[in-house]
Design a protein around this motif. Sequence first.
Motif, short mmCIF file in Angstrom:
data_model
loop_
_atom_site.label_atom_id
_atom_site.label_comp_id
_atom_site.label_asym_id
_atom_site.label_seq_id
_atom_site.Cartn_x
_atom_site.Cartn_y
_atom_site.Cartn_z
N GLY A 99 1.20 -1.28 -0.02
CA GLY A 99 0.28 -0.37 0.64
C GLY A 99 0.98 1.34 -0.01
N VAL A 100 0.29 2.15 -0.12
CA VAL A 100 1.26 3.52 -0.72
C VAL A 100 1.46 3.75 0.95
CG1 VAL A 100 1.39 6.00 -1.26
CG2 VAL A 100 -0.06 4.52 -2.81
N ARG A 101 1.04 3.66 2.36
CA ARG A 101 1.23 4.30 2.95
C ARG A 101 2.28 4.32 3.81
NH1 ARG A 101 -0.97 8.43 6.53
NH2 ARG A 101 -2.59 8.45 5.93
N GLN A 102 2.66 2.53 3.32
CA GLN A 102 3.48 2.02 4.04
C GLN A 102 4.65 1.94 3.66
OE1 GLN A 102 0.01 1.05 3.96
NE2 GLN A 102 -0.87 0.53 5.92
N THR A 103 4.23 2.32 2.14
CA THR A 103 5.58 2.22 1.18
C THR A 103 6.23 2.85 1.56
OG1 THR A 103 4.83 1.16 -0.53
CG2 THR A 103 6.49 1.96 -1.33
N ILE A 104 5.67 4.57 2.15
CA ILE A 104 6.03 5.54 2.68
C ILE A 104 6.90 5.78 4.31
CG2 ILE A 104 5.34 8.50 2.95
CD1 ILE A 104 3.29 7.76 1.17
N GLU A 105 6.14 5.31 4.92
CA GLU A 105 6.72 4.68 6.01
C GLU A 105 8.09 3.69 5.61
OE1 GLU A 105 3.97 3.24 8.21
OE2 GLU A 105 2.47 4.24 8.45
N ARG A 106 8.50 2.71 4.60
CA ARG A 106 9.56 2.67 4.57
C ARG A 106 10.66 3.30 4.02
NH1 ARG A 106 8.89 -3.66 4.10
NH2 ARG A 106 6.45 -3.94 5.47
N MET A 107 10.64 3.79 3.26
CA MET A 107 11.35 5.18 2.30
C MET A 107 12.53 5.62 2.88
SD MET A 107 8.19 6.09 -0.41
CE MET A 107 9.47 7.35 -1.69
N VAL A 108 13.43 6.04 3.13
CA VAL A 108 14.36 6.49 3.75
C VAL A 108 14.96 6.93 2.32
CG1 VAL A 108 16.64 6.74 4.56
CG2 VAL A 108 14.99 5.61 5.20
N GLY A 109 14.90 9.24 2.48
CA GLY A 109 15.25 9.45 0.50
C GLY A 109 14.73 11.21 0.57
N MET A 110 15.23 11.70 -0.43
CA MET A 110 14.33 12.90 -1.12
C MET A 110 13.85 12.58 -1.83
SD MET A 110 17.63 14.53 -2.39
CE MET A 110 18.98 13.73 -3.45
N PHE A 111 12.15 12.81 -1.53
CA PHE A 111 11.51 12.73 -2.64
C PHE A 111 10.61 14.00 -2.82
CE2 PHE A 111 11.14 9.46 0.87
CZ PHE A 111 9.76 9.96 0.71
N ALA A 112 9.62 13.60 -4.06
CA ALA A 112 8.55 14.14 -4.44
C ALA A 112 7.55 13.76 -5.28
CB ALA A 112 8.47 15.68 -4.61
N PHE A 113 6.19 12.47 -5.29
CA PHE A 113 5.45 12.33 -6.32
C PHE A 113 4.40 12.47 -5.76
CE2 PHE A 113 6.28 8.77 -2.85
CZ PHE A 113 4.53 8.20 -2.55
N ALA A 114 3.62 11.92 -7.25
CA ALA A 114 2.44 12.62 -7.45
C ALA A 114 1.87 10.50 -8.03
CB ALA A 114 1.99 13.32 -8.19
N ALA A 115 1.22 10.11 -7.21
CA ALA A 115 0.73 8.66 -7.48
C ALA A 115 -1.08 8.62 -7.45
CB ALA A 115 1.08 7.68 -6.39
N TRP A 116 -0.89 7.40 -8.74
CA TRP A 116 -2.46 7.14 -9.24
C TRP A 116 -2.87 6.10 -8.58
CZ3 TRP A 116 -7.12 8.95 -8.98
CH2 TRP A 116 -8.08 9.18 -10.42
N ASP A 117 -3.92 5.70 -7.76
CA ASP A 117 -4.39 4.72 -7.52
C ASP A 117 -5.84 5.28 -8.97
OD1 ASP A 117 -6.16 2.50 -6.55
OD2 ASP A 117 -5.63 2.98 -4.49
N ALA A 118 -5.80 3.66 -9.29
CA ALA A 118 -6.84 3.90 -10.34
C ALA A 118 -7.86 2.46 -9.82
CB ALA A 118 -6.73 3.07 -11.88
N ARG A 119 -7.57 2.35 -9.00
CA ARG A 119 -8.90 1.55 -8.45
C ARG A 119 -9.76 2.38 -7.81
NH1 ARG A 119 -7.73 -3.64 -4.83
NH2 ARG A 119 -7.43 -2.18 -3.15
N GLU A 120 -9.05 3.15 -6.30
CA GLU A 120 -9.21 3.76 -5.76
C GLU A 120 -10.08 5.23 -5.73
OE1 GLU A 120 -10.05 2.65 -2.39
OE2 GLU A 120 -9.65 0.80 -2.99
N ARG A 121 -9.54 5.06 -7.02
CA ARG A 121 -9.83 6.94 -8.23
C ARG A 121 -9.22 7.50 -7.11
NH1 ARG A 121 -12.81 7.21 -12.64
NH2 ARG A 121 -13.28 8.81 -11.99
N GLU A 122 -7.88 7.79 -6.73
CA GLU A 122 -7.09 8.54 -5.62
C GLU A 122 -5.96 8.88 -6.06
OE1 GLU A 122 -7.36 8.77 -1.27
OE2 GLU A 122 -5.99 7.46 -1.38
N LEU A 123 -5.75 10.04 -6.20
CA LEU A 123 -4.56 11.09 -6.63
C LEU A 123 -4.12 11.51 -5.27
CD1 LEU A 123 -2.61 12.11 -8.28
CD2 LEU A 123 -3.74 14.13 -8.01
N VAL A 124 -2.85 11.07 -4.68
CA VAL A 124 -1.53 11.43 -3.72
C VAL A 124 -0.88 12.09 -3.70
CG1 VAL A 124 -0.54 10.06 -2.04
CG2 VAL A 124 -2.55 9.02 -2.81
#
Length: 194
Positions: A99-124
Amino acid sequence: WSEALGAMTAALTHRGPDDQGAWTVDAAGIALGHRRLSILDLSEAGRQPMASSSGRFQIAYNGEVYNFRDLRAELESAGATFRTGTDTEVLLAGFERWGVRQTIERMVGMFAFAAWDARERELVLVRDRFGEKPLFHGVFPTPDGPVVLFGSELGALRRHPAFDGALDRDALASYLRFHYFLAPRTVHARVRKL
């Protein structure tokens, strides 16, 4: 979408001179554009916006995930396969697995992104914890309804025909006083920093 998206991504050419890409779904009213500085995977397979293996997620990503090799190894041990050497593809596989939230919690770095979830029709929209990579966003009225604009530079947002550049006078006053804009404000009234 194509003309406005092209203008917005062209404004970022100086930050991503190696490649560009666009992805749109008119029925969902979503468009992602990307300019790329090729570092990890110089092939076309590393082009963004990039889709996850199932096609559920699309991402336009800027930055570096320092621990992506560790995340990749964990995902491979769970059965994931990869076609590129990019940290972008690792993020997408993480979205699919954790899932998006759990992946973000595991990430170490510098980043910015936009992710579209087609199933949930949600932009993060996501930015790293220290805010090293910028991400600006705003909602602008149009005759067809409001449009959400986002990008890594204000210049990209300014290229969209719906952009309203009205000044945020309070934010400008803080800039003149402190020599920076107090987050989340920007010089523009309708634009905020994530």
